[in-house]
Scaffold this active site. Structure first.
Site: not given
Length: 293
Positions: A160, A128
């Site tokens: 996360a 990402c």
């Protein structure tokens, strides 16, 4: 005559897999026909079944047995993908690797992807952080050589999940490599910060580049053009701080807000990689409408 949709599958029914599923269901050129996992009561498999998509709990073996697939999106982890990649290649299935395994070449849609899609059977979505920052380094490198690039990706700790945390070392190494191999920097470093702030913050990335900072006006123009390319498939991507000269460096900050398809909008870090993966799949469909060669 409408283009025939390519048959696609997702391995990994976690948060990324679910968000990807919802995005693929909007595609006009990709048909999601299978969701694969190994945990029978996973939310992703349940949602896929409710949407009328075939499911399997046999993982990669279930995917290979299903047959008739053109594209597989692997949203598992680096270690599983190392086992999946040769099996999918042997089966002649084009694979979009969303893990940090990096079996195939890195691919960042805004930078360009046709050469990889025409030549490779497996491409890697970097990370990402890589999807968010490598295009900026590339844009600056088009104006003046980037001697060193360092990025700091800050994401909400809530975005996360277990997969991100297990692959944190691979994240930093893969992102650093992409800054060099795709972004064009001569050297690089990547750092990631999990911010526990509540309410959760949006994904923010600071990009430091050592280069000829006297070319700042041309750099700003190049970066603005690149941001426009990214926004074609990640609408929530935007400049937070336009490039500015700081001595021999140029500093740029970008922010990514998710589309909110499944994940909260603060999870721009996850949204950018699922959106980029769909962009890759759709471009592959345009280049190879009959599927894998």
């Amino acid at each position: 005559m409408a283009q025939k949709k390519l048959r696609s599958a997702i391995i990994g029914p976690g948060n990324i897999g679910i968000d990807l599923m919802l995005k693929l269901r909007k595609s006009k050129v990709l048909a999601l026909v299978l969701m694969a996992g190994i945990v029978p009561d996973s939310q992703g498999l349940k949602m896929a079944a409710e949407a009328g998509i075939a499911t399997t709990t046999a993982g990669i073996e279930g995917v290979l047995k299903f047959g008739g697939l053109d594209i597989v999106f692997d949203a598992t982890g680096a270690t599983p993908h190392l086992r999946h990649a040769p099996l999918l290649n042997q089966a002649g299935i084009f694979t979009v690797d969303m893990t940090p395994a990096a079996v195939g070449p890195y691919i960042v849609p805004a930078v360009g992807m046709d050469a990889q899609l025409l030549q490779e059977s497996n491409v890697n979505m970097v990370t990402c952080g890589g999807q968010a920052t490598v295009p900026i380094v590339y844009a600056i490198n088009q104006v003046t050589p980037v001697r060193y690039a360092e990025i700091v990706a800050t994401i909400s700790s809530r975005s996360a999940g277990p997969g991100t945390r297990q692959n944190i070392d691979e994240f930093t190494q893969t992102t650093r490599n992409a800054l060099i191999k795709v972004g064009g920097a001569q050297a690089g470093k990547a750092l990631i910060i999990l911010n526990p702030a509540d309410p959760p913050i949006l994904m923010r990335n600071t990009i430091y580049t050592k280069c000829d900072s006297t070319r700042i006006e041309a750099i700003i123009h190049s970066v603005n053009n690149m941001v426009g390319r990214l926004q074609q498939y990640v609408p929530g991507y935007r400049l937070k701080v336009s490039p500015y000269a700081d001595g021999e460096s140029v500093v740029t900050m970008v922010e990514v807000e998710g589309a909110g398809d499944y994940l909260p909008r603060y999870s721009g870090n996850l949204d950018i990689i699922t959106a980029a993966a769909v962009a890759v799949g759709e471009r592959y469909a345009a280049l190879k409408p009959e599927g894998a060669s």
